[in-house]
Design a protein around this motif. Structure first.
Motif, PDB file in Angstrom:
ATOM      1  N   SER A 111       0.852  -1.192   0.000  1.00  0.00           N
ATOM      2  CA  SER A 111       0.000   0.000   0.000  1.00  0.00           C
ATOM      3  C   SER A 111       0.886   1.240   0.000  1.00  0.00           C
ATOM      4  O   SER A 111       1.868   1.305   0.743  1.00  0.00           O
ATOM      5  N   LEU A 119       1.095   5.495   0.262  1.00  0.00           N
ATOM      6  CA  LEU A 119       0.427   6.710   0.730  1.00  0.00           C
ATOM      7  C   LEU A 119       1.362   7.893   0.468  1.00  0.00           C
ATOM      8  O   LEU A 119       2.501   7.907   0.935  1.00  0.00           O
ATOM      9  N   VAL A 175      -3.070   4.401  -2.127  1.00  0.00           N
ATOM     10  CA  VAL A 175      -4.292   4.252  -1.326  1.00  0.00           C
ATOM     11  C   VAL A 175      -4.858   5.615  -0.933  1.00  0.00           C
ATOM     12  O   VAL A 175      -6.052   5.759  -0.699  1.00  0.00           O
ATOM     13  N   SER A 176      -3.968   6.632  -0.865  1.00  0.00           N
ATOM     14  CA  SER A 176      -4.458   7.958  -0.515  1.00  0.00           C
ATOM     15  C   SER A 176      -3.368   8.996  -0.757  1.00  0.00           C
ATOM     16  O   SER A 176      -2.230   8.665  -1.101  1.00  0.00           O
ATOM     17  N   TYR A 177      -3.753  10.283  -0.529  1.00  0.00           N
ATOM     18  CA  TYR A 177      -2.868  11.411  -0.773  1.00  0.00           C
ATOM     19  C   TYR A 177      -3.128  12.417   0.341  1.00  0.00           C
ATOM     20  O   TYR A 177      -4.227  12.933   0.482  1.00  0.00           O
ATOM     21  N   VAL A 178      -2.115  12.685   1.190  1.00  0.00           N
ATOM     22  CA  VAL A 178      -2.275  13.583   2.336  1.00  0.00           C
ATOM     23  C   VAL A 178      -1.432  14.827   2.125  1.00  0.00           C
ATOM     24  O   VAL A 178      -0.230  14.725   1.822  1.00  0.00           O
ATOM     25  N   GLU A 197      -5.657  12.816  10.650  1.00  0.00           N
ATOM     26  CA  GLU A 197      -5.951  12.421   9.262  1.00  0.00           C
ATOM     27  C   GLU A 197      -4.971  11.338   8.802  1.00  0.00           C
ATOM     28  O   GLU A 197      -5.366  10.341   8.183  1.00  0.00           O
ATOM     29  N   MET A 198      -3.677  11.527   9.127  1.00  0.00           N
ATOM     30  CA  MET A 198      -2.668  10.540   8.737  1.00  0.00           C
ATOM     31  C   MET A 198      -2.950   9.199   9.405  1.00  0.00           C
ATOM     32  O   MET A 198      -2.829   8.136   8.783  1.00  0.00           O
ATOM     33  N   LYS A 229      -5.806   7.958  10.312  1.00  0.00           N
ATOM     34  CA  LYS A 229      -6.949   7.312   9.656  1.00  0.00           C
ATOM     35  C   LYS A 229      -6.526   6.684   8.328  1.00  0.00           C
ATOM     36  O   LYS A 229      -6.963   5.575   7.982  1.00  0.00           O
ATOM     37  N   GLU A 230      -5.692   7.407   7.575  1.00  0.00           N
ATOM     38  CA  GLU A 230      -5.249   6.861   6.286  1.00  0.00           C
ATOM     39  C   GLU A 230      -4.367   5.629   6.493  1.00  0.00           C
ATOM     40  O   GLU A 230      -4.438   4.657   5.736  1.00  0.00           O
ATOM     41  N   ASN A 273      -6.547   2.734   7.294  1.00  0.00           N
ATOM     42  CA  ASN A 273      -7.156   2.218   6.060  1.00  0.00           C
ATOM     43  C   ASN A 273      -6.163   1.331   5.307  1.00  0.00           C
ATOM     44  O   ASN A 273      -6.509   0.244   4.820  1.00  0.00           O
ATOM     45  N   ALA A 274      -4.914   1.791   5.236  1.00  0.00           N
ATOM     46  CA  ALA A 274      -3.882   1.002   4.534  1.00  0.00           C
ATOM     47  C   ALA A 274      -3.646  -0.327   5.251  1.00  0.00           C
ATOM     48  O   ALA A 274      -3.481  -1.373   4.612  1.00  0.00           O
TER      49      ALA A 274
END
Length: 541
Positions: free
Chosen positions: A77, A79, A99-102, A110-111, A113-114, A117-118
């Motif tokens: 994963s 990020l 999987v995401s972009y912060v 927020e980090m 939570k991401e 998720n990963a």
């Protein structure tokens, strides 16, 4: 679970590591890297499940690194972090399946939570892998898998006969324990429709279909058998010859071998090795061993060949082929001063000599071809041939050592020679005159007649032109260069205390040892014996 954190800002890395409760996420190992190149290197050793990376970094940005890591570990994963709301970077993140972009500055919640998720994605992937592994395990216990397992276990001397016997009763109860057996070992080298002038190509997993054809055919002939495929390269078939232990009917083995050849030749190019006849199911390993020994000859011969008995060779041919430095030297001369036809003829001659001596170790054959390929890479580099720029020693090593046949090695080298000579011309790939001279001197410094005139004649130049050009390119005369090169080689030979000065003089191109001593002293300031004594004194200190 393992996480790789990549950011060029040290305080950002340290802050993120310190402020996240990694244990609560199930992340037990964390590794950090300072840029994309460092991250890629560490990923190769660390094998991360999750990669958290900044986008903009020196040397290699996060997107480039992510693409490379994705090739190595497709399931990890990824990020991204960035202080820039750049649509192009967002598109790149999508293309690499992030999987995401912060965005920076990082919001820790927020980090977290991401990352959660990963981690969940990774847990689901692992659960799916476990389910698949469990299913595969159940399938492997099927009848065909069990037969394959038994066939392979019979190739080794069995210690726990009761366990094998129990499996035999389940998978192949008609296979008698006290019968005679013979092992047939098959190696596929390509498909029949392939051009026979080309090297054999490996066939991807052909064994299941072929094993079915052969076992059904043998059953149709009234012969029980059991088959298994080994190491994705060989098909092993143990054929039951009956419970009559008396001498075989004349020609029966020949007819059985001919039947194998007929079936194989309909679709494949092949090698077939026939083991000896043995008594008892648990003596099969002896027949298999015989077949393996016979199959080792396949490296030296073209496909569509059967090895029944070891090829009888005369005592003079039984000696192995010796690969010498003079062979590599001649090959290099073909690269620099010959042409494609001459180089191919040289390789063809070497291959013919090897085939005449199948006792030669395959390792030594491959090592020679590997060294030839490295000489070609070096020559291409000297001549600035761009076609070889992306070829690495590692790539050459894998290509040579993965080859299964001498014909593969020959074709591989000839193909590379063709590419090499196609790119050698007056306009493209012409080496500097001084490079050609230095190469020639390195190969002929031991010859008494090495001189400005002999080198000019070899390079098809006038002596005066060669003298001017070499001095211009190297700031030293050619005569002086030859003297210094010979002395440098002499210094290496002087390290061997058993070598006499006159022998060293001869090996470095001087017939007169007194003249050699004079030249050596002129360049080094001491005589050869004085030089050796000083080296010995330093070694004792």
């Amino acid at each position: 679970m393992k996480l790789l954190l990549v950011d060029d800002e040290e305080y950002a890395r340290e802050g993120l590591v310190a402020r996240i409760d990694w244990d609560s996420l199930g992340i037990t190992e964390i590794m950090t890297a300072r840029n994309g190149i460092d991250g890629l290197k560490r990923a190769g050793d660390f094998e991360p499940d999750i990669v958290v990376t900044d986008v903009r970094m020196p040397k290699m940005d996060g997107i480039q690194m992510a693409f490379r890591i994705r090739q190595l570990y497709p399931e990890c994963s990824i990020l991204f972090m960035s202080g820039y709301s750049d649509k192009e970077y967002l598109k790149a993140a999508i293309s690499v399946s992030a999987v995401s972009y912060v965005e920076k500055p990082i919001n820790i919640e927020e980090m977290r939570k991401e990352l959660q998720n990963a981690c969940q994605i990774q847990e689901e992937r692992r659960a799916a892998a476990r389910r698949k592994e469990d299913l595969d395990g159940k399938l492997s216990a099927g009848l065909e898998a069990l037969k394959n397992q038994i066939a392979l276990s019979l190739t080794r001397k069995i210690r726990n006969m009761a366990e094998v016997e129990e499996k035999r009763k389940i998978a192949c109860p008609n296979l008698p324990v006290d019968a005679d057996y013979r092992t047939f070992l098959i190696q596929l080298a390509g498909r029949l429709q392939e051009d026979k002038g080309n090297p054999p190509e490996r066939i991807e997993n052909p064994w299941f279909q072929l094993a079915s054809i052969l076992t059904e055919g043998l059953h149709g002939r009234g012969l029980d058998c059991i088959a298994g495929y080994k190491d994705e390269h060989y098909l092993v078939i143990h054929v039951c010859l009956g419970t009559d232990h008396s001498r075989e009917v004349a020609g029966s083995t020949d007819r059985l071998t001919a039947w194998f050849e007929h079936i194989l030749s309909s679709d494949y190019r092949y090698y077939l090795a026939v083991g000896s006849r043995v008594s008892g199911l648990f003596g099969i390993y002896e027949s298999y061993h015989d077949a393996v020994v016979r199959m080792q000859q396949s490296f030296f011969f073209p496909p569509d060949k059967t090895f029944g008995d070891l090829i009888a060779v005369s005592p003079e041919k039984k000696a192995v082929f010796r690969f010498g430095d003079e062979d590599l030297k001649e090959f290099e001369e073909k690269l620099f001063y010959g042409n494609f036809e001459e180089a191919v003829a040289f390789i063809g001659d070497i291959v013919s000599k090897i085939r005449e001596k199948p006792e030669t170790l395959v390792f030594h054959v491959k090592e020679f071809f590997y060294r030839c390929m490295l000489r070609m890479l070096d020559a291409a580099s000297r001549r600035r041939i761009l076609a070889f720029e992306s070829v690495t020693e590692s790539m050459v090593h894998d290509q040579i050592w993965d080859a299964g046949y001498l014909s593969e090695l020959e074709t591989c080298l000839i193909d590379s020679l063709q590419l090499y000579f196609e790119n050698v011309s007056e306009e493209n790939g012409k080496p500097a005159v001084s490079d050609e001279v230095k190469y020639y001197v390195s190969r002929h410094y031991g010859e008494m007649d090495l001189s400005l005139a002999s080198i000019a004649d070899k390079l098809k130049l006038t002596s005066s032109y060669l003298c001017i050009v070499f001095k211009k390119e190297c700031q030293v005369t050619l005569t002086q260069y030859i003297m210094e090169y010979r002395v440098a080689r002499a210094k290496e030979l002087l390290a061997d205390e058993t070598m006499k000065i006159k022998d060293i003089a001869f090996l470095t191109g001087y017939q007169n040892s007194n003249y050699f001593i004079k030249v050596f002293k002129k360049i080094e300031g001491v005589t050869p014996l004085e030089y050796r004594s000083k080296k010995e004194e330093k070694g004792r200190i």
